[in-house]
Design a protein around this motif. Structure first.
Motif, mmCIF file in Angstrom:
data_model
loop_
_atom_site.group_PDB
_atom_site.id
_atom_site.type_symbol
_atom_site.label_atom_id
_atom_site.label_comp_id
_atom_site.label_asym_id
_atom_site.label_seq_id
_atom_site.Cartn_x
_atom_site.Cartn_y
_atom_site.Cartn_z
ATOM 1 N N LEU A 1 -22.432 -7.655 -26.964
ATOM 2 C CA LEU A 1 -23.100 -6.278 -26.977
ATOM 3 C C LEU A 1 -24.242 -6.499 -25.916
ATOM 4 O O LEU A 1 -24.398 -5.411 -25.331
ATOM 5 C CB LEU A 1 -23.775 -6.093 -28.169
ATOM 6 N N TYR B 1 -24.668 -3.667 -22.681
ATOM 7 C CA TYR B 1 -25.677 -3.273 -22.608
ATOM 8 C C TYR B 1 -26.051 -3.592 -21.041
ATOM 9 O O TYR B 1 -26.670 -2.352 -20.405
ATOM 10 C CB TYR B 1 -26.879 -3.573 -23.509
ATOM 11 N N TRP C 1 -24.579 -2.328 -35.614
ATOM 12 C CA TRP C 1 -23.587 -2.507 -34.861
ATOM 13 C C TRP C 1 -23.327 -0.986 -34.535
ATOM 14 O O TRP C 1 -22.981 -0.348 -33.678
ATOM 15 C CB TRP C 1 -22.488 -3.135 -35.487
ATOM 16 N N PHE D 1 -25.551 0.633 -32.316
ATOM 17 C CA PHE D 1 -25.272 0.319 -30.825
ATOM 18 C C PHE D 1 -23.963 1.298 -30.444
ATOM 19 O O PHE D 1 -24.084 1.597 -29.189
ATOM 20 C CB PHE D 1 -24.794 -1.056 -30.914
ATOM 21 N N TYR E 1 -23.736 3.679 -27.354
ATOM 22 C CA TYR E 1 -22.888 3.873 -26.162
ATOM 23 C C TYR E 1 -22.056 4.906 -26.201
ATOM 24 O O TYR E 1 -21.703 5.309 -24.890
ATOM 25 C CB TYR E 1 -21.816 2.529 -26.374
ATOM 26 N N LEU F 1 -15.322 -2.702 -29.460
ATOM 27 C CA LEU F 1 -16.370 -1.842 -30.367
ATOM 28 C C LEU F 1 -15.444 -1.121 -31.482
ATOM 29 O O LEU F 1 -16.028 -1.208 -32.687
ATOM 30 C CB LEU F 1 -16.734 -0.833 -29.191
ATOM 31 N N SER G 1 -13.529 -9.161 -26.757
ATOM 32 C CA SER G 1 -14.782 -9.359 -26.115
ATOM 33 C C SER G 1 -14.473 -10.512 -25.004
ATOM 34 O O SER G 1 -15.118 -10.290 -24.019
ATOM 35 C CB SER G 1 -15.743 -9.691 -26.963
#
Length: 415
Positions: free
Chosen positions: A64, A68, A132, A135, A139, A159, A205
């Motif tokens: 994350l 970001y 979560w 976030f 996004y 995500l 990820s």
């Protein structure tokens, strides 16, 4: 480019602190098998504290943060969605750390608070999940401002899997609240969360981080990156029965897990094969995580076709498999990203990689793959000693990253 300029001064350091603390907690767990534990500590609670902090503060937070940082550099300005991403990251780290002592001391059990008792570890974990969601919402607000070629399909698929995994976690809480008698319900929901998180979020990820390190082309394959990520999205949730005890598994559940394992395992092997074929691969820094990610994919494919009795009852082999992904492929991909961003000497990264490989080899001593005749109490001492190495190595890497980041920032200021 300095880590501080990309991410800010503190978040990446808190994330590294979470890894080091979780790693030393894992060492405590290993030592607890050899010597009496102090106070009221139990092995089960130590394991919960170790896994939850490693999940919340490292495996969830690091990707994350990288996402970001990328969006922040692309937008180059203030944005409401970007602020949501930033503050939600702080919330994830704060509540992940707050849950740690309660998992360590009480596990999932309620804690006396004034005239009542509350399961504070569960409450703080729930607040992490809300972080979560915030976030992801942030996004989605900035996504329309990011061009299609700058979007990473692996991160976006990850995500989705992060949100899906949270449904399993909420389901466990509901099942406990309703006090359901069927043990299969709670186990199924727990392992649905774990499957979506590890086989979905962590795998995607890791691929995303490697892709950010070096942009790979999938033109040589009949499948695009979007198709392969969609296949992993489809297969990961189906693998949840693998974590359930063999005595509780039904034939349809095992078949579902095999299909899901084949889909995700083959997709992962195709991704790894494509990355390895690239002649401009920045070796050796990317070769370590990529090799372990490929090993994970091969193990998953093999487990999906061989008789289940070989490995379902071998808990140590499943622990090894999980560490190949989380401690191996994912952690080394994340450290490689931070390392490259700070332009550190390759030797410090190699030290982290070797420490992790030593741990993985030591875990094999506890499995059926290691001959019983060669085993003994010495194995547990070796495993406990090896467990210290990644904590120390990444702690040293953290110090070097901090020093290098300050140097780069000072050079930029002087310029």
């Amino acid at each position: 480019m300095a880590l501080d300029k990309t991410f800010g001064r503190y978040q990446w350091q808190v994330i590294l602190f979470c890894f080091v603390l979780a790693a030393f907690t894992g060492v405590l767990f290993r030592l607890g098998m050899l010597i009496p534990l102090p106070g009221e500590l139990s092995l089960q609670n130590i394991r919960h504290a170790h896994s939850h902090l490693m999940f919340f503060g490292w495996a969830a937070a690091l990707p994350l943060l990288i996402m970001y940082g990328k969006v922040k550099l692309l937008l180059e300005g203030k944005n409401r969605g970007l602020k949501m991403m930033y503050w939600s990251l702080w919330a994830i780290l704060l509540f992940g750390l707050l849950s740690y002592p309660f998992f360590l001391l009480f596990g999932y059990h309620p804690v006396p608070v004034a005239t009542t008792s509350m399961p504070l570890s569960v409450i703080f974990s729930g607040l992490v999940l809300i972080g979560w969601y915030l976030f992801v919402a942030g996004y989605l607000l900035v996504r329309k401002e990011v061009s299609e070629e700058d979007r990473n399909p692996w991160f976006e698929a990850a995500l989705v899997m992060l949100v899906v995994s949270s449904f399993g976690a909420w389901g466990v809480a509901v099942a406990q609240f309703m006090n359901l008698a069927n043990p299969l319900v709670g186990k199924a929901l727990t392992h649905f969360f774990l499957a979506c998180f590890t086989e979905g979020w962590v795998v995607l990820s890791t691929i995303a981080i490697l892709d950010e390190l070096f942009e790979f082309s999938f033109d040589s394959l009949p499948f695009s990156a979007a198709t392969l990520s969609a296949l992993i999205l489809l297969g990961a949730p189906l693998t949840f029965p693998y974590g359930i005890s063999e005595s509780l598994l039904t034939t349809p559940m095992l078949l579902t897990a095999r299909v899901g394992g084949l889909i995700t395992g083959v997709s992962l092997c195709l991704v790894g094969y494509t990355m390895l074929r690239n002649e401009e691969l920045p070796k050796p820094i990317i070769l370590w995580p990529l090799a372990l990610l490929l090993l994970k994919g091969v193990m998953q494919v093999v487990a999906s076709v061989i008789p289940s009795g070989f490995w379902l009852s071998d808990h140590a082999l499943r622990i090894f498999y999980l560490h190949v992904l989380l401690l191996g492929g994912f952690t080394l991909a994340g450290v490689a990203y931070l390392h490259k961003l700070s332009k550190l000497d390759i030797r410090s990264f190699t030290g982290v990689a070797l420490s992790i490989v030593i741990v993985l080899v030591s875990l094999l001593f506890l499995t059926r793959l290691w001959p019983v005749a060669w085993s003994g109490m010495w194995v547990y001492y070796v495993v406990s000693g090896a467990a210290i190495l990644p904590a120390v190595a990444l702690g040293a890497e953290w110090w070097k990253l901090s020093t290098k980041s300050v140097q780069i920032s000072n050079e930029g200021t002087e310029g």
